[in-house]
Design a protein around this motif. Structure first.
Motif, PDB file in Angstrom:
ATOM      1  N   THR A  32      -0.693  55.970  95.054  1.00 18.41           N
ATOM      2  CA  THR A  32      -1.686  55.560  94.056  1.00 18.41           C
ATOM      3  C   THR A  32      -1.671  56.528  92.871  1.00 18.41           C
ATOM      4  N   ASP A  62     -13.974  54.031  93.436  1.00 18.60           N
ATOM      5  CA  ASP A  62     -13.454  53.300  94.592  1.00 18.60           C
ATOM      6  C   ASP A  62     -13.076  51.851  94.277  1.00 18.60           C
ATOM      7  N   VAL A  66      -9.469  50.204  95.081  1.00 21.23           N
ATOM      8  CA  VAL A  66      -9.319  49.161  96.106  1.00 21.23           C
ATOM      9  C   VAL A  66      -8.623  47.937  95.505  1.00 21.23           C
ATOM     10  N   PHE A  87      -3.952  57.262  99.252  1.00 17.60           N
ATOM     11  CA  PHE A  87      -4.992  56.245  99.476  1.00 17.60           C
ATOM     12  C   PHE A  87      -5.014  55.913 100.963  1.00 17.60           C
ATOM     13  N   PRO A  88      -6.183  55.790 101.590  1.00 15.71           N
ATOM     14  CA  PRO A  88      -7.532  55.974 101.057  1.00 15.71           C
ATOM     15  C   PRO A  88      -7.904  57.451 100.912  1.00 15.71           C
ATOM     16  N   ARG A  89      -8.878  57.716 100.032  1.00 18.32           N
ATOM     17  CA  ARG A  89      -9.331  59.078  99.794  1.00 18.32           C
ATOM     18  C   ARG A  89     -10.828  59.227 100.045  1.00 18.32           C
ATOM     19  N   THR A  90     -11.504  58.112 100.351  1.00 17.16           N
ATOM     20  CA  THR A  90     -12.934  58.157 100.692  1.00 17.16           C
ATOM     21  C   THR A  90     -13.158  57.181 101.844  1.00 17.16           C
ATOM     22  N   GLN A  93     -13.173  53.641 100.628  1.00 18.46           N
ATOM     23  CA  GLN A  93     -11.815  53.094 100.475  1.00 18.46           C
ATOM     24  C   GLN A  93     -11.211  52.729 101.830  1.00 18.46           C
ATOM     25  N   ALA A  94     -11.453  53.572 102.833  1.00 14.81           N
ATOM     26  CA  ALA A  94     -10.868  53.320 104.163  1.00 14.81           C
ATOM     27  C   ALA A  94     -11.443  52.049 104.785  1.00 14.81           C
ATOM     28  N   LEU A  97     -10.046  49.082 102.924  1.00 19.43           N
ATOM     29  CA  LEU A  97      -8.650  48.848 103.328  1.00 19.43           C
ATOM     30  C   LEU A  97      -8.592  48.076 104.647  1.00 19.43           C
ATOM     31  N   THR A 180     -12.528  63.583 101.269  1.00 20.59           N
ATOM     32  CA  THR A 180     -11.407  62.970 101.986  1.00 20.59           C
ATOM     33  C   THR A 180     -11.250  63.471 103.416  1.00 20.59           C
TER      34      THR A 180
END
Ligand code: ADP
Ligand code: AMP
Length: 223
Positions: A32, A62, A66, A87-90, A93-94, A97, A180
């Motif tokens: 990313t 975010d 995404v 990615f993901p970093r938060t 985001q996870a 995903l 993260t």
């Protein structure tokens, strides 16, 4: 399928290893950070939005991230799998995903955690240089190009990223700790976390990552 995440602080060697794995297993390396830097270079709407955030070492919002990743992993070249790098970093985001993948009848098979100390990443990143054209990554101390200042692969000049100054690197590391690092727990709880000692040299890390890939995807990925 081989849907993998490379997780760890900036400068841990995720991009370096992701490029090797992508070549070996013929699955795309999705960085990313590279995608955002390309947008900045092209001066696109996205690039204009993220330029200052990236230079400061903060995270891009975010929802933007995404959308970008959703579009990317929906492309045909991700059919057999992909490596997500950066990615993901938060947690937001996870979770997003997981949802996106579920909608595609897919899931993350494994997360490789690149474990390394802050001082080592600061040392690595201050000597990091990147090709301005093909994105190849060098290190003036550990893996310098054959000709000073020039990319081995494509002959274009190499440069230092704007966010690779020591002060910004420390900021990025603190953002990693703040936002993260709890993803380690997130994937551990899902039984998907595999750890590699990222402080070792590139070859050693490469062979360890290979072992982990075989464990996650089965022996067929070794041939
Ligand atoms: P990340 O993608 O995690 O931010 P990179 O792959 O860009 O990290 O690596 C950061 C810097 O460290 C680069 O200059 C790279 O050449 C160098 N590097 C990567 N892996 C190693 C290693 N195992 N030992 C020494 N230097 C490394
Ligand atoms: P990287 O190349 O992974 O070190 O990322 C460089 C910069 O891009 C980060 O410091 C962030 O500003 C931004 N970035 C990359 N990936 C993400 C992400 N998943 N979420 C938020 N910001 C990101």
């Amino acid at each position: 399928m081989m849907n993998i995440i490379f997780l760890g602080p900036p400068g841990a060697g995720k991009g370096t290893q992701a490029k090797l794995v992508a070549e070996r297993f013929h699955i795309p390396h999705i960085s990313t950070g590279d995608m955002l830097r390309e947008a900045v270079t092209n001066g696109s709407e996205l690039g204009k939005k993220v330029k200052n955030i990236m230079e400061s070492g903060e995270l891009v919002p975010d929802d933007l991230m995404v959308d970008i990743v959703k579009e990317r992993i929906g492309r045909a070249d991700c059919k057999k799998g992909f490596i997500l790098d950066g990615f993901p970093r938060t947690i937001v985001q996870a979770n997003a995903l997981d949802e996106v993948l579920k909608g595609m009848n897919k899931e993350i098979e494994g997360t490789v955690y690149f474990k390394i100390e802050e001082e080592e990443v600061v040392k690595r990143i201050s000597a990091r240089r990147v090709c301005s054209k093909c994105g190849a990554v060098y290190n003036l101390v550990y893996s310098p190009p054959k000709v000073n200042g020039i990319c081995d692969k494509c002959g274009a000049p190499i440069y230092q990223r704007d966010d690779d100054k020591e002060e910004t690197v420390r900021k990025r590391y603190s953002v990693y700790i703040e936002k993260t690092v709890n993803l380690l727990d997130f994937y551990k709880k899902q039984g998907k976390l595999f750890e590699v000692d990222a402080s070792k040299d590139i070859e050693k890390v490469k062979s360890k990552v290979g072992e982990i890939m075989a464990k996650i995807g089965g022996e067929k990925w070794l041939h």
